[in-house]
Design a protein around this motif. Structure first.
Motif, short mmCIF file in Angstrom:
data_model
loop_
_atom_site.label_atom_id
_atom_site.label_comp_id
_atom_site.label_asym_id
_atom_site.label_seq_id
_atom_site.Cartn_x
_atom_site.Cartn_y
_atom_site.Cartn_z
N CYS A 170 43.35 36.46 28.18
CA CYS A 170 45.14 35.76 28.32
C CYS A 170 45.56 37.67 28.48
O CYS A 170 46.26 38.27 28.44
N ARG A 171 46.01 38.04 29.73
CA ARG A 171 46.75 38.97 30.84
C ARG A 171 48.00 38.82 30.16
O ARG A 171 49.17 38.29 31.21
N THR A 172 48.33 39.40 28.95
CA THR A 172 50.31 39.88 28.76
C THR A 172 50.46 39.79 29.95
O THR A 172 52.05 39.54 29.61
N THR A 231 34.41 42.78 34.51
CA THR A 231 33.47 43.53 35.46
C THR A 231 34.38 43.88 36.50
O THR A 231 33.57 43.89 37.54
N ASN A 232 35.34 43.42 36.82
CA ASN A 232 36.46 43.54 38.20
C ASN A 232 36.19 45.30 38.33
O ASN A 232 36.07 45.26 38.66
N ASP A 233 36.88 45.34 37.40
CA ASP A 233 37.00 46.56 36.58
C ASP A 233 35.69 47.52 36.78
O ASP A 233 35.62 48.60 37.04
N SER A 260 37.47 50.31 45.24
CA SER A 260 39.00 50.01 45.08
C SER A 260 38.46 48.60 45.35
O SER A 260 38.31 47.47 46.30
N ARG A 261 38.94 48.24 43.94
CA ARG A 261 39.16 46.05 44.07
C ARG A 261 39.71 45.40 44.95
O ARG A 261 39.69 44.43 45.70
N ASP A 262 40.65 46.55 44.85
CA ASP A 262 42.21 45.83 45.87
C ASP A 262 41.77 45.94 47.59
O ASP A 262 42.51 46.17 48.00
C1 PEP Z 1 38.19 43.16 34.48
O1 PEP Z 1 39.14 43.95 35.09
O2 PEP Z 1 36.91 42.70 34.71
C2 PEP Z 1 39.22 42.25 33.52
C3 PEP Z 1 39.01 41.05 33.26
O3 PEP Z 1 41.06 42.66 33.31
P1 PEP Z 1 41.71 42.52 35.08
O4 PEP Z 1 41.52 41.95 36.23
O5 PEP Z 1 42.68 42.32 34.17
O6 PEP Z 1 41.72 44.46 35.35
#
Ligand code: PEP
Ligand code: MG
Length: 362
Positions: free
Chosen positions: A47-49, A254-256, A265-267
């Motif tokens: 849950c991403r607050t 795993t995104n970060d 950069s994920r973006d």
């Molecule tokens: C992640 O980094 O994989 C993660 C679940 O957190 P967020 O995508 O909110 O950074």
């Protein structure tokens, strides 16, 4: 559950009999949580607050909190946010009755909270009773050139512990409210983001434990809870043995973890990763399908080191990869306990988990 009726429903039942991995969902609104349950989610894995903080009627109080010059200013704004945050969690606990709910404490890149428009500054100024110029100076001080590597995650909690204190209080008050109303106490799993060191987690766990103690004394009732951490930085993966001395569970972000391990950069990655895949540099977009060779090693190593310190430590994954079949096969291989996927990917995750379990049996 119209979508899962008929033959598809039967197939899902078979899948559920075979799979070992639990499947949870990433959800923060009651609507998403309900959808997730309809698709068979066995709890909330993330849950991403921060998403709750962006809601239109709250954003001014949130900005006021971030721009406050001292702890009293922040506490005044947080007090306004507490009742709403409490009702957020009540709703989630009710929808997920009896199932685990992992709540991640605030993890925003700070720039997403800062006002930009003149009217936004004016709103915060009138709520906080300060001059617009003061707020602009403070916003300039908080400016970061690289917010994704900046003052986010537990770093925010370390510098402004009152934020996590408010959130922890909201979680415990909500859990007790639900326990009193329904007779079944939720067991919140409180998750600290972007941890790199044992000490960060220790400090943040102390904030959560202190809030628990206070709320339990006020309400004359205790509930069970866990405090764990995201593993989403290479340092955290390497130090997982130490971090598990404090953390009661790990969830791989795993995104970060992909972003920081690959240094991509994920973006912005989509702009060149297509070429990278075409040229055979990565077999698939590593933000979609886990880079098993590289990032996977860090996960394996962290799981191993975490288990060595804390036998049977609960392990999950909550990055986008939690809904990707090839990545789920890897999670099965490493022996994670659950994957957490976005609500609409829950059925895919259930099937993929079953397929992975069948492969594992040979
Ligand atoms: C992640 O980094 O994989 C993660 C679940 O957190 P967020 O995508 O909110 O950074
Ligand atoms: Mg993250």
């Amino acid at each position: 559950q119209p979508e899962l009726a008929g033959d598809f429903g039967t197939l899902m039942e078979w899948a559920d009999k075979v799979r070992r991995l639990k499947v949870r969902a990433n959800a923060e609104t009651p609507l998403d949580a309900r959808t997730a349950r309809e698709f068979g989610a066995e709890g909330i894995g993330l849950c991403r607050t921060e998403h709750m903080f962006f809601e239109a009627e709250r954003i001014t109080a949130v900005r006021q909190m971030i721009l406050a010059e001292d702890v009293d200013g922040r506490k005044a704004a947080l007090e306004r946010l507490l009742p709403e945050q409490r009702s957020d969690f009540v709703e989630l606990f009710e929808v997920m009755a009896g199932l685990p709910v992992t709540i991640r404490l605030l993890d925003p890149p700070l720039h997403e909270f800062l006002p930009h428009e003149e009217a936004e500054f004016a709103e915060v100024a009138s709520a906080a009773g300060v001059e617009v110029d003061v707020l602009k100076r403070r916003a300039a001080e908080l400016h970061e050139f690289n917010p994704m590597l900046g003052h986010r995650g537990c770093r925010l909690g370390v510098t402004y512990p009152e934020i996590y204190e408010m959130q922890a209080r909201a979680i415990f008050e909500a859990a007790i409210d639900v326990a009193e109303k329904s007779g079944a106490a939720p067991i919140p799993e409180i998750m600290i983001p972007l941890v790199a060191t044992r000490r960060e987690l220790e400090l943040m766990k102390a904030v959560v434990d202190a809030a628990a103690k206070q709320v339990f004394a006020e309400r004359g009732r205790e509930i069970e809870y866990l405090v764990g951490t995201m593993i989403e930085l290479p340092r955290a993966a390497l130090m997982a043995g130490e971090i598990a001395e404090v953390g009661e569970f790990f969830s791989f972000g795993t995104n970060d973890l992909t972003q920081t391990t690959l240094g991509v950069s994920r973006d912005d990655a989509a702009r060149f990763l297509t070429t990278y895949v075409e040229r055979g540099i990565y077999p698939k977009d590593p933000f979609v399908s886990l880079d098993v060779e590289g990032v996977g090693q860090l996960i394996e190593l962290a799981a191993e080191r975490g288990r060595k310190t804390r036998d049977g430590i609960k392990l999950g994954i909550c990055g986008e990869h939690g809904g990707d079949p090839a990545s789920i096969a890897f999670c099965e291989k490493v022996g994670l306990d659950y994957v957490s996927a976005s609500p609409y990917r829950v059925p895919i995750a259930r099937l993929a988990a079953a397929q992975a379990a069948l492969h594992a049996r040979g």
